[in-house]
Design a protein around this motif. Structure first.
Motif, short mmCIF file in Angstrom:
data_model
loop_
_atom_site.label_atom_id
_atom_site.label_comp_id
_atom_site.label_asym_id
_atom_site.label_seq_id
_atom_site.Cartn_x
_atom_site.Cartn_y
_atom_site.Cartn_z
N ARG A 112 0.84 -1.19 0.00
CA ARG A 112 0.00 0.00 0.00
C ARG A 112 0.88 1.25 0.00
N VAL A 113 0.72 2.07 -1.03
CA VAL A 113 1.53 3.28 -1.15
C VAL A 113 0.68 4.46 -1.62
N LYS A 114 1.28 5.66 -1.58
CA LYS A 114 0.53 6.86 -1.94
C LYS A 114 0.26 6.95 -3.44
N ASN A 115 1.21 6.49 -4.25
CA ASN A 115 1.06 6.59 -5.70
C ASN A 115 2.03 5.64 -6.39
N ALA A 116 1.96 5.61 -7.71
CA ALA A 116 2.77 4.67 -8.48
C ALA A 116 4.26 4.93 -8.28
N ARG A 117 4.62 6.19 -8.14
CA ARG A 117 6.03 6.51 -7.94
C ARG A 117 6.54 5.93 -6.62
N ALA A 118 5.71 6.02 -5.61
CA ALA A 118 6.09 5.47 -4.31
C ALA A 118 6.25 3.96 -4.41
N TYR A 119 5.45 3.32 -5.26
CA TYR A 119 5.63 1.89 -5.46
C TYR A 119 6.98 1.62 -6.10
N ASP A 120 7.34 2.41 -7.09
CA ASP A 120 8.62 2.19 -7.75
C ASP A 120 9.78 2.35 -6.78
N THR A 121 9.69 3.34 -5.92
CA THR A 121 10.71 3.53 -4.88
C THR A 121 10.84 2.29 -4.03
N PHE A 122 9.68 1.78 -3.60
CA PHE A 122 9.67 0.55 -2.81
C PHE A 122 10.30 -0.60 -3.57
N TYR A 123 9.90 -0.75 -4.82
CA TYR A 123 10.36 -1.87 -5.66
C TYR A 123 11.88 -1.83 -5.86
N GLN A 124 12.38 -0.64 -6.18
CA GLN A 124 13.83 -0.49 -6.38
C GLN A 124 14.60 -0.83 -5.11
#
Lengths: 152, 152
Positions: A112-124
């Motif tokens: 669960r994240v604020k937006n798609a960019r935050a997901y990418d940060t998590f993923y990286q």
DNA sequence: CCTGAAAGTTGCTAGCC
DNA sequence: GGCTAGCAACTTTCAGG
């Protein structure tokens, strides 16, 4: 597995729907009275059946508009890798759920994240910490249902 | 999305970890005192940010030893089908989560049942009620992490 | 917006049925 | 095991700074 009677199950049902009510109300709902209900709750707490009380927060109103289900395949199955991976999941608050699976796919996460960019940060951050063979992210468009209640 | 300050976020953090404590304790933890904390909580309740209080139950101890993630593809995308499907999900207590997805897979469910046979019963009931094109069930071997806490 | 205190409820315990 | 009763603790309200 604990032995519970019908009243115990009714109490659990009431508590997992709305634990914010008074003992009196719950006692009335399950057809008993304060003291016996309180004793049953205490026993189930001690047995670890009843855990913490938590509030349900509205994700949208708090700006968490993105929710991903992440399917992970790994080539590494040794103990050290598993520990590192598990550790990475536990310390990341974005990961609301993590399950080890049977079969083709090894792990599933709910993130669960604020937006798609935050997901990418998590993923990286995740793939830089542990090696994973293959990752598929499923983006949720709509949360149709979400409950922690068990089908007692 | 609501405007919250640092103390509000701390309060939410405390409540989504353990809402079973007294106002005094929470106030001390967030560095404030009873009345202001109470007023903030009331406002966030009214705004719908804070929802119900619920207890976390131990699934294993209650005999819910099987958990499936179900990936669903459908060929039908019309309104009537969607309503029937949504209705079927809402009324089934086994379905703890249901999301409509973007992309290849249309829906994901999290289904909690006592055992594999109970899953099959659920599955048969679902597909007899609504037509689905393709279903893949992922069986959870281990629940590594499970929380409803948001990463504030 | 916070402090402090008062009033109303509730949680919890103990003693009786 | 459940019920009644009572006390301690808590939530909730409301003045005042």
């Amino acid at each position: 597995m604990a032995r519970l009677d019908d009243i115990d199950r009714k109490i659990l049902g009431a508590l997992q729907t709305d634990a914010g009510r008074s003992l009196d109300e719950i006692a009335k709902e399950v057809g008993s009275s304060k003291t016996p209900v309180w004793n049953r709750i205490r026993k189930m707490r001690e047995a670890g059946i009843i855990g913490n009380q938590v509030v349900q927060l509205d994700a949208d109103k708090l700006g968490f508009e993105a929710c991903f289900f992440v399917l992970i395949r790994t080539s590494e199955h040794d103990k050290a890798w598993q520990e590192a991976f598990l550790n990475a999941l536990m310390k990341r608050a974005e990961v609301q759920e993590a399950h080890r699976l049977a079969g083709d796919i090894d792990y599933i996460l709910k993130v669960r994240v604020k937006n798609a960019r935050a997901y990418d940060t998590f993923y990286q951050a995740l793939i830089s910490e542990v090696k994973v063979h293959n990752v598929t992210a499923l983006l949720s468009m709509e949360e149709i249902k979400s409950t922690i209640a068990l089908p007692l």
